[in-house]
Design an enzyme around this catalytic site. Structure first.
Site, mmCIF file in Angstrom:
data_model
loop_
_atom_site.group_PDB
_atom_site.id
_atom_site.type_symbol
_atom_site.label_atom_id
_atom_site.label_comp_id
_atom_site.label_asym_id
_atom_site.label_seq_id
_atom_site.Cartn_x
_atom_site.Cartn_y
_atom_site.Cartn_z
ATOM 1 N N GLU A 124 73.631 -35.659 -39.199
ATOM 2 C CA GLU A 124 72.371 -35.057 -38.775
ATOM 3 C C GLU A 124 71.187 -35.847 -39.340
ATOM 4 O O GLU A 124 71.052 -35.976 -40.553
ATOM 5 C CB GLU A 124 72.323 -33.599 -39.228
ATOM 6 C CG GLU A 124 73.456 -32.765 -38.629
ATOM 7 C CD GLU A 124 73.570 -31.380 -39.250
ATOM 8 O OE1 GLU A 124 72.637 -30.985 -39.979
ATOM 9 O OE2 GLU A 124 74.573 -30.695 -39.004
ATOM 10 N N SER A 135 76.147 -29.503 -35.252
ATOM 11 C CA SER A 135 77.402 -28.764 -35.117
ATOM 12 C C SER A 135 78.434 -29.438 -35.999
ATOM 13 O O SER A 135 78.999 -30.478 -35.641
ATOM 14 C CB SER A 135 77.879 -28.742 -33.664
ATOM 15 O OG SER A 135 79.169 -28.165 -33.572
ATOM 16 N N GLU A 136 78.662 -28.864 -37.171
ATOM 17 C CA GLU A 136 79.544 -29.496 -38.152
ATOM 18 C C GLU A 136 80.969 -29.653 -37.632
ATOM 19 O O GLU A 136 81.642 -30.652 -37.930
ATOM 20 C CB GLU A 136 79.535 -28.700 -39.454
ATOM 21 C CG GLU A 136 78.288 -28.898 -40.298
ATOM 22 C CD GLU A 136 77.051 -28.243 -39.683
ATOM 23 O OE1 GLU A 136 75.930 -28.682 -39.982
ATOM 24 O OE2 GLU A 136 77.221 -27.278 -38.900
ATOM 25 N N HIS A 168 72.777 -22.014 -49.746
ATOM 26 C CA HIS A 168 72.672 -23.467 -49.882
ATOM 27 C C HIS A 168 72.949 -23.965 -51.295
ATOM 28 O O HIS A 168 72.643 -25.125 -51.600
ATOM 29 C CB HIS A 168 71.273 -23.936 -49.450
ATOM 30 C CG HIS A 168 70.995 -23.762 -48.003
ATOM 31 N ND1 HIS A 168 70.219 -22.743 -47.514
ATOM 32 C CD2 HIS A 168 71.410 -24.459 -46.920
ATOM 33 C CE1 HIS A 168 70.158 -22.823 -46.191
ATOM 34 N NE2 HIS A 168 70.877 -23.868 -45.812
#
Length: 352
Positions: free
Chosen positions: A29, A66-67, A136
């Site tokens: 990304e 989209s991992e 996170h």
């Protein structure tokens, strides 16, 4: 030698790998204009875009957010001859691709009888300690230690970050690298020439004779700070950085414990099923006769990470909590006193 930041060392390693082997590609990304600078020449954030100019869109490619798609595409690319470096940003994003990691990346080389290799590196950043909230702030490397087929590295210095990454890119097995973002800005000496650091080879950061501290990721500089403070109290502390958790340098840790007779493990991950738990179990099984005090783990409590800076700061292993654990096992503090010979308790819980 040249002085380089941790983040700069990662960028330099990637650049060297891409220059040396045209099969190496970077996907992820925002890698075409990476916000953190690791695809910007390995020098500073002002170098954004250099990789794209040097290697072009065929080798530096942005992906959809989209991992599962990113990891699956990287696995397929690796099996067909490329050597992808995948930037997955936050380590908590790895959860979205668990099926790909566990059932494809980790298993395919075995499932295909060795007819296909899996030379792919997955980079992820652990943003703990930076007030990024529960979603996170994870340190998920212990979870992936339980998946056979994956190699795991946790570099704590610019020197290790560069040398281990060069080794990872040339490995025919999948490698997950977990980087503590609080270390990104740290600087250290790095050789100007190319070099590699073998996996499964721990580094003795500081020599000592009274107690062994095995420290992981950001706990390494905190353990060194604790050791230096305790030296003024007459306590000699040896600090070992395993550098890779899979494979793990068992021999280096056992040798150290056999000399010091005591073990503290400092691990920023949660306590239950942690790397610290596994390391403690290994030492209890293989060096029990050398232990002169209970093993102590200094970890993050089994709780979600709060956003509050004041609350979060207290959770992770730091120089004070590590120093207190060392005092406990050496009998120089107010905690559980050190004992000699065999023990009824193999591991005690450090104060929280």
């Amino acid at each position: 030698m040249t002085v380089m930041s941790y983040l700069g060392a990662i960028g330099a390693a990637q650049r060297e790998a891409m220059e040396a082997d045209e099969r190496v590609v970077i996907i992820g990304e925002d890698v075409e204009a990476n916000v953190y600078g690791t695809t910007g020449g390995g020098k500073s954030r002002s170098d954004k875009g250099d990789f794209l100019q040097m290697f072009g869109h065929n080798r530096i490619r942005n992906t959809p957010i989209s991992e599962e798609v990113i990891v699956g595409a990287a696995a397929g690319a690796a099996m067909t001859g490329l050597r992808p470096i995948v930037d997955l940003s936050y380590s908590s994003f790895l959860y979205m691709a668990m099926d790909q990691f566990v059932n494809q990346v980790a298993k395919n080389r075995y499932m295909f009888g060795g007819q296909a290799s899996m030379p792919v590196v997955f980079r992820s950043a652990m943003f703990y300690g930076l007030n990024t909230g529960a979603h996170h702030s994870d340190r998920p490397y212990p979870m992936f230690m339980n998946v056979p087929g994956l190699k795991i590295m946790v570099p704590s210095s610019p020197y290790d970050a560069k040398g281990l990454l060069r080794t990872a890119v040339e490995s025919d097995d999948p490698v997950l690298t977990f980087e503590a973002c609080m270390l990104w800005g740290t600087k250290g000496e790095v050789p100007e020439e190319e070099y590699r650091i073998p996996f499964g080879e721990a580094r003795t950061v500081r020599e000592g004779s009274d107690v062994t501290v095995v420290a992981i990721s950001s706990a390494v500089p905190e353990s060194v700070a604790a050791a230096e403070a305790l030296a003024e109290e007459g306590v000699s502390v040896e600090v070992i950085d395993p550098r890779t958790l899979v494979p793990f340098d068992t021999e280096a840790v056992i040798r150290s414990v056999q000399r010091t007779g005591r073990l503290v493990v400092a691990d920023p991950a949660h306590r239950t099923c942690s790397a610290a738990a596994e390391i403690s179990a290994i030492v209890a099984e293989e060096a029990f006769g050398s232990l002169r005090a209970p093993i102590v783990r200094v970890t993050t409590p089994d709780t979600q990470i709060p956003f509050s800076p004041a609350l979060e700061k207290q959770l992770y292993p730091n120089r004070n909590s590590i120093a207190e654990a060392i005092r406990r096992v050496t009998g120089t503090g107010t905690g559980v006193p050190a004992v000699s010979g065999a023990m009824d308790e193999l591991s005690t819980q450090a104060p929280r």
